[in-house]
Write a protein that holds these residues in place. Sequence first.
Motif, mmCIF file in Angstrom:
data_model
loop_
_atom_site.group_PDB
_atom_site.id
_atom_site.type_symbol
_atom_site.label_atom_id
_atom_site.label_comp_id
_atom_site.label_asym_id
_atom_site.label_seq_id
_atom_site.Cartn_x
_atom_site.Cartn_y
_atom_site.Cartn_z
ATOM 1 N N GLU A 96 10.175 19.791 -28.236
ATOM 2 C CA GLU A 96 9.433 19.457 -29.447
ATOM 3 C C GLU A 96 7.950 19.651 -29.139
ATOM 4 O O GLU A 96 7.366 18.929 -28.333
ATOM 5 C CB GLU A 96 9.658 18.012 -29.880
ATOM 6 N N PHE A 97 7.360 20.650 -29.784
ATOM 7 C CA PHE A 97 5.917 20.821 -29.706
ATOM 8 C C PHE A 97 5.291 19.955 -30.800
ATOM 9 O O PHE A 97 5.636 20.110 -31.972
ATOM 10 C CB PHE A 97 5.532 22.283 -29.920
ATOM 11 N N PRO A 98 4.375 19.056 -30.445
ATOM 12 C CA PRO A 98 3.817 18.175 -31.475
ATOM 13 C C PRO A 98 2.916 18.878 -32.474
ATOM 14 O O PRO A 98 2.631 18.321 -33.543
ATOM 15 C CB PRO A 98 3.045 17.126 -30.665
ATOM 16 N N THR A 99 2.483 20.105 -32.142
ATOM 17 C CA THR A 99 1.678 20.878 -33.088
ATOM 18 C C THR A 99 2.104 22.338 -33.069
ATOM 19 O O THR A 99 2.667 22.841 -32.088
ATOM 20 C CB THR A 99 0.175 20.834 -32.752
ATOM 21 N N LYS A 100 1.793 23.036 -34.150
ATOM 22 C CA LYS A 100 2.075 24.461 -34.240
ATOM 23 C C LYS A 100 1.227 25.244 -33.229
ATOM 24 O O LYS A 100 1.659 26.269 -32.691
ATOM 25 C CB LYS A 100 1.771 24.939 -35.670
ATOM 26 N N GLY A 101 0.026 24.736 -32.939
ATOM 27 C CA GLY A 101 -0.823 25.407 -31.971
ATOM 28 C C GLY A 101 -0.196 25.440 -30.585
ATOM 29 O O GLY A 101 -0.254 26.464 -29.884
ATOM 30 N N ASP A 102 0.407 24.337 -30.163
ATOM 31 C CA ASP A 102 1.087 24.302 -28.871
ATOM 32 C C ASP A 102 2.240 25.310 -28.839
ATOM 33 O O ASP A 102 2.468 25.994 -27.838
ATOM 34 C CB ASP A 102 1.624 22.904 -28.596
ATOM 35 N N LYS A 105 0.938 28.916 -28.517
ATOM 36 C CA LYS A 105 0.507 29.171 -27.151
ATOM 37 C C LYS A 105 1.703 29.451 -26.244
ATOM 38 O O LYS A 105 1.681 30.397 -25.442
ATOM 39 C CB LYS A 105 -0.291 27.976 -26.630
ATOM 40 N N ALA A 106 2.761 28.645 -26.357
ATOM 41 C CA ALA A 106 3.950 28.832 -25.525
ATOM 42 C C ALA A 106 4.682 30.118 -25.875
ATOM 43 O O ALA A 106 5.128 30.866 -24.994
ATOM 44 C CB ALA A 106 4.880 27.637 -25.687
ATOM 45 N N ARG A 107 4.808 30.380 -27.160
ATOM 46 C CA ARG A 107 5.488 31.609 -27.598
ATOM 47 C C ARG A 107 4.769 32.842 -27.073
ATOM 48 O O ARG A 107 5.395 33.750 -26.512
ATOM 49 C CB ARG A 107 5.535 31.638 -29.125
ATOM 50 N N ASP A 108 3.460 32.871 -27.226
ATOM 51 C CA ASP A 108 2.695 34.050 -26.828
ATOM 52 C C ASP A 108 2.631 34.220 -25.312
ATOM 53 O O ASP A 108 2.392 35.329 -24.816
ATOM 54 C CB ASP A 108 1.282 33.978 -27.413
ATOM 55 N N GLU A 132 11.132 33.860 -34.994
ATOM 56 C CA GLU A 132 12.262 34.119 -34.098
ATOM 57 C C GLU A 132 12.400 33.082 -32.990
ATOM 58 O O GLU A 132 13.459 32.965 -32.381
ATOM 59 C CB GLU A 132 12.103 35.491 -33.442
ATOM 60 N N TYR A 133 11.336 32.320 -32.737
ATOM 61 C CA TYR A 133 11.314 31.445 -31.565
ATOM 62 C C TYR A 133 11.305 29.954 -31.877
ATOM 63 O O TYR A 133 11.481 29.150 -30.958
ATOM 64 C CB TYR A 133 10.093 31.780 -30.710
ATOM 65 N N GLY A 134 11.079 29.578 -33.124
ATOM 66 C CA GLY A 134 10.997 28.152 -33.399
ATOM 67 C C GLY A 134 11.119 27.799 -34.862
ATOM 68 O O GLY A 134 10.957 28.652 -35.743
ATOM 69 N N ILE A 135 11.392 26.521 -35.113
ATOM 70 C CA ILE A 135 11.532 25.967 -36.460
ATOM 71 C C ILE A 135 10.454 24.909 -36.672
ATOM 72 O O ILE A 135 10.300 23.984 -35.867
ATOM 73 C CB ILE A 135 12.914 25.285 -36.633
ATOM 74 N N ASP A 136 9.672 25.049 -37.756
ATOM 75 C CA ASP A 136 8.707 24.008 -38.122
ATOM 76 C C ASP A 136 9.461 22.770 -38.593
ATOM 77 O O ASP A 136 10.330 22.861 -39.474
ATOM 78 C CB ASP A 136 7.797 24.483 -39.252
ATOM 79 N N VAL A 270 7.186 21.572 -33.930
ATOM 80 C CA VAL A 270 8.057 22.747 -33.879
ATOM 81 C C VAL A 270 9.126 22.504 -32.826
ATOM 82 O O VAL A 270 8.829 22.024 -31.732
ATOM 83 C CB VAL A 270 7.259 24.026 -33.525
ATOM 84 N N TYR A 271 10.373 22.834 -33.171
ATOM 85 C CA TYR A 271 11.474 22.787 -32.207
ATOM 86 C C TYR A 271 11.731 24.189 -31.666
ATOM 87 O O TYR A 271 11.766 25.165 -32.431
ATOM 88 C CB TYR A 271 12.754 22.293 -32.867
ATOM 89 N N ALA A 272 11.945 24.281 -30.366
ATOM 90 C CA ALA A 272 12.198 25.571 -29.725
ATOM 91 C C ALA A 272 13.001 25.340 -28.450
ATOM 92 O O ALA A 272 13.170 24.203 -27.994
ATOM 93 C CB ALA A 272 10.885 26.281 -29.414
ATOM 94 N N VAL A 273 13.477 26.443 -27.861
ATOM 95 C CA VAL A 273 14.250 26.395 -26.615
ATOM 96 C C VAL A 273 13.471 27.163 -25.550
ATOM 97 O O VAL A 273 13.129 28.327 -25.756
ATOM 98 C CB VAL A 273 15.652 27.005 -26.798
ATOM 99 N N PRO A 274 13.192 26.544 -24.404
ATOM 100 C CA PRO A 274 12.367 27.207 -23.398
ATOM 101 C C PRO A 274 13.151 28.201 -22.546
ATOM 102 O O PRO A 274 14.369 28.065 -22.366
ATOM 103 C CB PRO A 274 11.882 26.041 -22.535
ATOM 104 N N VAL A 275 12.448 29.187 -22.033
ATOM 105 C CA VAL A 275 13.012 30.054 -21.008
ATOM 106 C C VAL A 275 13.347 29.186 -19.792
ATOM 107 O O VAL A 275 12.558 28.327 -19.398
ATOM 108 C CB VAL A 275 12.005 31.161 -20.623
ATOM 109 N N GLY A 276 14.523 29.403 -19.223
ATOM 110 C CA GLY A 276 14.934 28.614 -18.068
ATOM 111 C C GLY A 276 15.593 27.303 -18.423
ATOM 112 O O GLY A 276 15.842 26.472 -17.534
#
Length: 361
Positions: A96-102, A105-108, A132-136, A270-276
């Motif tokens: 869970e990224f607490p902001t879209k900015g975080d 940064k992780a996506r890029d 493709e990488y996350g859901i708001d 934003v919810y996302a799944v990390p590499v690894g």
Amino acid sequence: MTTTAAMAFAATLSLPIAGVSFAADLLPSEVKAKVSGELVWHDGSGGATTRAREETVIKAFKEETGIAVKGDFNSDMTKFFAAMDSGASIPWSMIEFPTKGDFIKARDAGYLQKLDPAVVDLKKVGESAHDEYGIDVLRYGIVFTYNTEKFEGGNAPSSIVDLYDLKRFPGKRCLFKYPQFGGVLESALLADGVSRDKLYPLDLCKAFAKLDTIKAEILWWSNGDDAIRLLASGECAMGITWSGRAYGAVKNDKAPLAIKWENSLFSQAVYAVPVGAPNAIAGQAMIAHFISDIEGQKALVNEITYTTDVVGLDSSSYGGDVAPWIVAGDNAKKAIEENATYYAQHITEVVDRFNRWVALN
């Protein structure tokens, strides 16, 4: 309200949410067949927000899949980025990224996996609420909040800029001890006369100069529960909190708090799944379940007022009590959206400057 009563508020949120029913079979059978073991997720909220999720959407996910779910609370993303930057193994299968900015940064940086369309049905959320990488998720207000026993009637403050008027509105100010998603720098610039449409890029020199004028009156908080405790007890006369936390305090404990949307801010997690990720399929499934759980979403929003752009739900779906507290309609028009792109590009510089300023006597 006494300090004891304010502290009792937190205990009430740990109780099960009465009357909540959970739908079964929200995930395809072929997905559920692949989900097992334990899922550790990086929790960027903690406190009341996490307790509300655990009693609604997370509870439903666990009941459907049988998986063990464990949250790892971190008040910002420093631990995540440090681990990813170093190439260390990570424990988290959902972030869970607490902001879209975080998130940006992780996506890029290449730290996120693409969402699997065979698991996560992106048609279940609005077109602008995912890539493709996350859901708001969990759109929340970063709102000016004051103690109504300190100020009432015609003497009450009306805008976030009143934080900086110590003569008219004396007392301690409660602010988030982090420069992003707490409105600290933005409030200072607004109080210094910067217009809403000229906030970004942030003029850090001007912001810290304005913050200097109230620095002696600031009490810092690091999680939302502490912010509410300080404000509800009267230790702080006013401050900035997350809208759902203020709502929960007023709803559950009759806390003497009021919020003002005028020139407050809003953002979304934003919810996302990390590499690894050690259990990536479970992370993908948890996101898929979250956006499929209509009844769980309704129950969650009625506890914490943070909405997600799930198809079939709108501001009328949650009942009239939450309307003044959600980021929608006039509330959203009065508030200012935090600039995710700015923070994605400048967060390291901003945090370093902020930490050095806080450390100065």
